[in-house]
Write a protein that holds these residues in place. Structure first.
Motif, short mmCIF file in Angstrom:
data_model
loop_
_atom_site.label_atom_id
_atom_site.label_comp_id
_atom_site.label_asym_id
_atom_site.label_seq_id
_atom_site.Cartn_x
_atom_site.Cartn_y
_atom_site.Cartn_z
N CYS A 1 0.02 22.10 8.11
CA CYS A 1 -0.56 22.25 9.43
C CYS A 1 -0.87 20.84 9.92
CB CYS A 1 -1.84 23.09 9.35
SG CYS A 1 -1.59 24.69 8.50
N TYR B 1 -5.59 23.77 13.89
CA TYR B 1 -5.39 25.21 13.69
C TYR B 1 -4.33 25.78 14.63
CZ TYR B 1 -6.51 30.13 13.10
OH TYR B 1 -6.42 31.46 12.84
N GLY B 2 -3.51 26.66 14.09
CA GLY B 2 -2.52 27.36 14.92
C GLY B 2 -1.16 26.72 14.95
N ASP C 1 -9.25 32.51 6.68
CA ASP C 1 -8.47 32.23 7.88
C ASP C 1 -8.44 30.70 8.06
OD1 ASP C 1 -7.21 32.39 10.37
OD2 ASP C 1 -9.10 32.65 11.44
N PRO C 2 -7.29 30.08 8.19
CA PRO C 2 -5.94 30.66 8.26
C PRO C 2 -5.33 30.99 6.89
CG PRO C 2 -5.81 28.30 8.52
CD PRO C 2 -7.27 28.64 8.46
N HIS D 1 -12.77 29.72 9.44
CA HIS D 1 -12.41 29.14 10.75
C HIS D 1 -13.37 29.62 11.82
CE1 HIS D 1 -9.84 29.36 14.56
NE2 HIS D 1 -10.16 28.10 14.40
#
Length: 551
Positions: free
Chosen positions: A363, A367-368, A494-495, A501
């Motif tokens: 990552c 995040y995401g 999470d994640p 998170h």
């Protein structure tokens, strides 16, 4: 992460075969029928002092029996038609002490066998089975093999590891059948006394030591360094502070020093100079009388945060007991976070098999934005002379060391590493086994110290706060903080499993109004939490240490 047990050793228990007649009779038809033989097992149940009135239960591959110990801890149980091997459990009259032992062998026997049941046989069963002794006994069945050779090998290795960890039981030739006079403080009994006092001064327990032995694997040196930490003397007020060498790693660049701690005298020797630790108002909060008035906050895992100064000139470091890493025991999934240097704000997962990276998720921009790394091969860990390991690239920069790691293994076999990035201007990362985090119940309160490092303002002062879980919903909890009554929502696992998170703006004021707050990721480290958010000049890392007695 399930680790294979170390193969370990012991002097074989000899069961003399019964010779001659007496076990067979002739029927009128001339056919000989076998009268089941009685297997008698005798011994002593003791922890140093004898355990009087303890219930002893013996289960064999075929047959079982039970009895109660006499005032001197002795017992004898006979089982007709017994088939070896057997396992034994002794439970004290108040049920506070439960110990286990074994009778190795195969087949039926009418011999007498000696099987003591002591803390040393408890550790031996942990080593032999590679699991909690109670679980080993519970899973025992007709097909369970317990050979004299396996028991002998288990004791031999156990003695070697314990000696290297600072506790020497080698004068006892046979943990199971050696001569013992409970309460005499001589021979076997004296070793039991020493073990009990060592456990007490280390503020540990026989069950924790047994778990560590069951989970220890790899080289004898690596296993012994783990046990050495567990058995090291602990501070009476802050029991997670242990005597011995600790690695002190500066988070800004990964530079390291060795700090030798005396947890009873509260002294720390660094680079040839000895300093004094002074206890603060709360347990596990210390100040050092060095030129920087360093503050030392110790987490329940034995990790500690060392901070001095504030702002741009402030420094922050993590310490861990100095142990030897064995790359071959690095298995399973790990979460990682790079928290300083050029690669800061990168995180993800690595999968390992015997120190070889087999999978990776990276990552790169917060995040995401995580992606599975499909470019193989990845790399592998190689032991280094300082007790750590280098991660060697096996791909486009094959043969190049990318980071240097030092590790710390706890009693449950979990290994946390702190890794220094080699190249890219340096930096520090943390790797921790991936586990599923349980959600705390509503009403759970946690008090903590916290210090924040910001790319713009530098190191903050230490703050203290506590929060209470005020709601739980599926995989999320709502925390309400005592300092200003604001709340936030935290998503667990999470994640990735083992991480938490907080989404951007998932915060409210004391009146319930929306409140701006950043997206933040958390990596729990056993009584310490590493959190990071933002990027570039807005990047910041916080390290919080849970106060003793809090969850």
């Amino acid at each position: 992460m399930k680790l294979k047990p170390i193969a370990i050793g012991l002097v074989a228990l000899s069961l003399a075969a019964c010779g001659g007649g007496g076990d067979s009779t002739s029927t009128s038809g001339g056919t000989a029928t076998q009268t089941p033989a009685a297997q008698t097992v005798s011994g002593v149940v003791a922890t140093g002092l004898p355990l009087s009135g303890a219930a002893v239960n013996m289960t064999c591959a075929a047959g079982s029996g039970a009895t109660t110990t006499a005032a001197d801890g002795s017992y004898s149980v006979a089982v007709k038609g017994a088939v070896l091997p057997c396992v034994l459990t002794a439970t004290s009259s108040d049920s506070k002490v439960i110990l286990h032992s074994v009778v190795p062998g195969t087949g039926a026997s009418s011999s007498n066998a000696t099987a003591h049941i002591t803390p040393l046989t408890e550790l031996l069963v942990a080593q032999l089975g590679g699991q909690d002794p109670a679980q080993f006994v519970s899973a025992f069945g007709p097909t369970t093999a317990v050979s004299a050779a396996a028991v002998s090998s288990a004791q031999s290795a156990l003695v070697s590891v314990l000696k290297n960890a600072g506790f020497d039981p080698s004068s006892i030739g046979d943990f199971i059948a050696g001569a013992i006079a409970a309460g005499s403080h001589q021979g076997y009994d004296a070793i039991l006394d020493t073990l009990q006092s060592t456990i007490a001064s280390a503020n540990t327990s026989l069950s924790e030591l047994s778990a560590a032995i069951a989970n220890s694997t790899g080289s004898t040196t690596a296993a012994a360094s783990t046990l050495g930490t567990i058995l090291a003397p602990a501070n009476a007020d802050c029991t997670s502070l242990k005597s011995g060498d600790h690695r002190l790693i500066k988070l800004s660049d990964g530079s390291a020093k060795l700090a030798t701690v005396d947890a009873t005298k509260l002294t720390v020797a660094i680079s040839g100079t000895t300093y004094q630790l002074t206890k603060g108002a709360t347990s596990c909060d210390f100040s050092l009388n060095d030129p920087n008035s360093t503050r030392v906050l110790v987490a329940k895992s034995g990790l500690a945060v060392w901070t001095s100064g504030s702002g741009a000139t402030g420094t922050i470091a993590l310490s861990m007991p100095a142990q030897t890493m064995d790359p071959s025991v690095i298995n399973g999934a790990y979460n990682y976070a790079l928290i300083s240097g050029a690669p800061q704000n990168q995180f993800g997962t690595h999968g390992y098999t015997k120190g070889v990276t087999t999978s990776a998720t990276n990552c790169l921009s917060g995040y995401g934005s995580c992606a599975v790394d499909t470019v193989t091969p990845y790399g592998h860990l190689v032991a280094t002379p300082d007790g750590g390991a280098d991660w060697i690239d096996d791909g486009s920069q094959a043969g190049t060391a990318q980071f240097h790691a030092v590790g710390f293994r706890n009693a449950q076999g979990n290994i946390l590493w702190i890794a220094t990035v080699l190249g890219q201007g340096g930096g520090v990362g943390v790797f921790v086994p991936q586990t599923t985090l349980p959600l705390p119940a509503v009403g759970t309160t946690s008090a903590f110290w916290q210090r924040i490092v910001d790319n713009t303002t530098g190191l903050s002062a230490v703050t203290e706060d506590n929060h209470t879980i005020t709601a739980q919903n599926g995989t999320t909890v709502t925390r309400t903080f005592a300092s200003d009554s604001h709340s936030d929502v935290l998503s667990f696992n999470d994640p990735f499993n083992g991480m938490r998170h907080r989404a951007a703006n998932a915060c409210t004021t004391s009146t319930g109004a929306a409140q701006n707050c950043s997206s933040t990721l958390q990596l729990p480290l056993g009584g310490m939490t590493l959190a990071w958010s933002g990027s570039g000049s807005n990047y910041r890392v916080s390290i919080s240490v849970t106060k003793p007695g809090s969850l």
